[in-house]
Enzyme design. Structure first.
Site, PDB file in Angstrom:
ATOM      1  N   ASP A 112       0.785  -0.845   0.064  1.00  0.00           N
ATOM      2  CA  ASP A 112       0.112   0.006  -0.154  1.00  0.00           C
ATOM      3  C   ASP A 112       0.680   1.862  -0.329  1.00  0.00           C
ATOM      4  OD1 ASP A 112      -2.347  -1.494  -0.261  1.00  0.00           O
ATOM      5  OD2 ASP A 112      -2.065  -1.738   2.005  1.00  0.00           O
TER       6      ASP A 112
ATOM      7  N   TYR B 224      -4.555   4.463   9.159  1.00  0.00           N
ATOM      8  CA  TYR B 224      -4.280   4.902  10.396  1.00  0.00           C
ATOM      9  C   TYR B 224      -5.273   5.218  10.733  1.00  0.00           C
ATOM     10  CZ  TYR B 224      -1.480   7.455  13.907  1.00  0.00           C
ATOM     11  OH  TYR B 224      -1.205   8.214  14.966  1.00  0.00           O
TER      12      TYR B 224
END
Length: 254
Positions: free
Chosen positions: A44, A157
Site C-alpha cells: 500500500d 491509520y
C-alpha cells in the site's frame, strides 16, 4: 477496455523487483508518460507513492500486491493480465490538501490520499484547538494527535485509532483523535467532504506537533488547514468483486 501500452513500476523489495522483471519480459514495458496503464507492484505504501508521482498523467493505476497488507492492491498473478485489465473496474478518489504553518513562519503544502495527521513530537501530550468552516468546535483536545481521513484511507491509520470505516462513495471525512485524554470520551466526528478543517496547536513551544500528509511531513507546526482537493483525481483499477467499495464493506465483518 484494452490497454496496449503498460508501464510496470515496482518497490525496492526483491519480491516486487522479481515480479516486475517477469511481467516486463512477458508483456513489454513503456515509460509512465507513454503508458495507457500503470501497474504498481508492491504494498500500500508503494501504491500511495505511485499515485502521488503519477497524478499528472492520464494513465490509471492497477496495483498487484507484492507487499504485506495490500488493501489498495489486487492479487498478484502473471497469467491472464491483459484479460484482467480489460475487465477491471475503475474507482476515482480525491486527495486532501494540507497547508501547514510552522513555528518558523514558513508555510508548506502537501497532499494526502489516506489522511492528514497531527502527532505530538515531545514527551507531553499535544493540545489542539479544532475549527470547522471557521467555527470553533473543540476549544481544547488533549491527545497524542488527531487525523482527518478520506474514505479510501479510513481503514488505515484512522481505523487503528478506532475511527470509523467510511464507504468509498461517501462524501464524508472522518476526524479522529489519537489517544484522547481530554475530553476522555470524545470519539471524533464525521464531516462533509467540503468542510475546511483548521487544527491549531496550543502551547506549541512546550508541546511540539508534527503534521503528516501521507509521507509528506511538516515539523513543528502552529496550525494546519485541511480540505478536499476535488481538482485532483486518482484513477485506480480493481478486479471485479474486489474493488474498494467491496473491500471497505468486507473489512467491517472480519
Amino acid at each position: 477496455m484494452r490497454f496496449k501500452k503498460i508501464s510496470f513500476l515496482a518497490s525496492k523489495a526483491e519480491m516486487a523487483q522479481d515480479a516486475r522483471a517477469a511481467l516486463v519480459q512477458r508483456y513489454g514495458h513503456v515509460s509512465p508518460v507513454q503508458a495507457d496503464l500503470i501497474v504498481a507492484l508492491g504494498g500500500d505504501g508503494f501504491m500511495l507513492s505511485t499515485l502521488h508521482e503519477t497524478q499528472g498523467l492520464r494513465a490509471p493505476v492497477y496495483g498487484m500486491n507484492r507487499g504485506t497488507v495490500g488493501f489498495l492492491m489486487n492479487e498478484y498473478s502473471e497469467d491472464g493480465l491483459e484479460d484482467r485489465l480489460a475487465l477491471a473496474e475503475e474507482t476515482v478518489i480525491h486527495p486532501l490538501r494540507m497547508t501547514a504553518h510552522g513555528v518558523d513562519g514558513e508555510e508548506r503544502e502537501g497532499l494526502a490520499i489516506n489522511e492528514v495527521s497531527l502527532l505530538r513530537k515531545g514527551p507531553q501530550a499535544a493540545k489542539l484547538r479544532i475549527l470547522v468552516d471557521g467555527k470553533e468546535r473543540l476549544s481544547e483536545l488533549v491527545c497524542d494527535g488527531a487525523l482527518l481521513a478520506t474514505p479510501a484511507g479510513s481503514t488505515a491509520y484512522n481505523y487503528s485509532a478506532h475511527g470509523p470505516i467510511l464507504p468509498i462513495g461517501a462524501e464524508i471525512l472522518a476526524l479522529t483523535a489519537v489517544a484522547a485524554f481530554r475530553p476522555r470520551r470524545w470519539r471524533g466526528a464525521l464531516l462533509p467532504m467540503r468542510a475546511k478543517v483548521r487544527i491549531e496547536v496550543l502551547e506549541s513551544d512546550k508541546r511540539p506537533v508534527q503534521a503528516v500528509a501521507d509521507s509528506f511531513d511538516a515539523r513543528a507546526v502552529e496550525w494546519v488547514e485541511i480540505q478536499s482537493a476535488p481538482d485532483i483525481s486518482h484513477r485506480l483499477l480493481f478486479d471485479p468483486e474486489h474493488g474498494l467499495e467491496e473491500r471497505l464493506i468486507r473489512e467491517q465483518f472480519v
